[in-house]
Design a protein around this motif. Structure first.
Motif, PDB file in Angstrom:
ATOM      1  N   SER A  95      57.489  -1.412  19.910  1.00  0.00           N
ATOM      2  CA  SER A  95      58.699  -1.801  19.207  1.00  0.00           C
ATOM      3  C   SER A  95      58.362  -2.214  17.794  1.00  0.00           C
ATOM      4  O   SER A  95      57.278  -2.748  17.529  1.00  0.00           O
ATOM      5  N   GLY A 100      62.067 -10.656  12.289  1.00  0.00           N
ATOM      6  CA  GLY A 100      61.450 -11.649  13.159  1.00  0.00           C
ATOM      7  C   GLY A 100      61.634 -11.424  14.634  1.00  0.00           C
ATOM      8  O   GLY A 100      61.197 -12.240  15.444  1.00  0.00           O
ATOM      9  N   HIS A 101      62.268 -10.342  15.027  1.00  0.00           N
ATOM     10  CA  HIS A 101      62.374 -10.076  16.450  1.00  0.00           C
ATOM     11  C   HIS A 101      62.154  -8.597  16.720  1.00  0.00           C
ATOM     12  O   HIS A 101      62.145  -7.791  15.802  1.00  0.00           O
ATOM     13  N   ASN A 102      61.936  -8.281  17.980  1.00  0.00           N
ATOM     14  CA  ASN A 102      61.664  -6.897  18.378  1.00  0.00           C
ATOM     15  C   ASN A 102      62.898  -6.291  19.011  1.00  0.00           C
ATOM     16  O   ASN A 102      63.609  -6.943  19.753  1.00  0.00           O
ATOM     17  N   GLU A 103      63.155  -5.052  18.698  1.00  0.00           N
ATOM     18  CA  GLU A 103      64.283  -4.353  19.303  1.00  0.00           C
ATOM     19  C   GLU A 103      63.893  -2.908  19.558  1.00  0.00           C
ATOM     20  O   GLU A 103      62.881  -2.444  19.095  1.00  0.00           O
TER      21      GLU A 103
END
Lengths: 116, 112
Positions: A95, A100-103
């Motif tokens: 991913s 700041g986040h995984n998608e």
């Protein structure tokens, strides 16, 4: 590469032997996940890498399971002293980190592990 | 209680039918919802994704999210035999180091 690549696609081993499963993620993807999928079961989370570090190893079922990732790219999942209950499909996903986040997990085709 | 519940099926429909696949969840922190399609002996393939409540359409596929009811759906219109696969819902809170939570998958067969 174009997609997540896993090898081998199939692995048959004898109980008690060690096995190594390899995952080559999509180029540039910083996050890498290992899952296990047993027949009739959902995806079981094993471990998550961000870069080379593994902030979440909570899904590893026992100390026979370990994983590493080098160069922020290829990862190896090692199962020592395999047991019959380890038989499953082992899936790797990668991913891209966004804000700041995984998608959007992208999966490989998996390694079918059979322990005789 | 599991984080994500999905009816495993199997579901069998005639070609051309409208298919409805559903998942419920318990964690109100989930913000990002996905549907994956998995053919036999293959890895899951991302089909649809959405952040928000409401509908998102892509060709014959519509993803629907109802955050107030903690319920998501995937609709397939004019189903084809090539749609025969296992469909998995997935969701994540999108926080740092986020984990993904998967349903167990619904097996769909579209009969010609």
């Amino acid at each position: 590469g174009a997609g997540v690549s896993q090898s081998p696609s199939n692995k048959v081993t004898e109980k008690g032997k060690d096995v190594e499963l390899r995952c080559d993620p999509i180029s540039g993807h910083t996050a890498l996940y290992w899952y296990r999928q047993s027949l009739g079961q959902g995806l079981e989370f094993l471990i998550y890498f961000q870069g080379n570090s593994a902030p979440d190893k909570s899904g590893l079922p026992s100390d026979r399971f370990s994983a590493e990732r080098t160069g922020g790219s290829v990862s190896t999942l090692t199962i020592q002293r395999t047991q019959q209950e380890d038989s499953a499909v082992y899936l790797c996903a990668s991913s891209l980190e966004v804000a700041g986040h995984n998608e959007k997990l992208f999966f490989g085709s998996g390694t079918q592990l059979s322990v005789l | 209680q599991k984080e994500v519940e999905q009816d495993p099926g199997p579901l069998s429909v005639p070609e051309g039918a409208i298919v409805s696949l559903n998942c419920t969840y318990s964690n109100s922190a989930f913000q990002y919802f996905m549907w994956y399609r998995q053919y036999s002996r293959k890895g899951p393939e991302l089909l649809m994704y959405t952040y928000s409540s409401g509908n998102k359409e892509d060709g014959r596929f519509t993803a629907q999210v109802d955050k107030s009811s903690k319920y998501i759906s995937l609709f397939i219109r004019d189903s084809q035999p090539s749609d025969s696969a296992t469909y998995l819902c997935a969701m994540t809170p999108l926080n740092t180091g986020n984990q993904f939570y998967f349903g167990t998958g619904t097996s769909l067969t579209v009969i010609p």
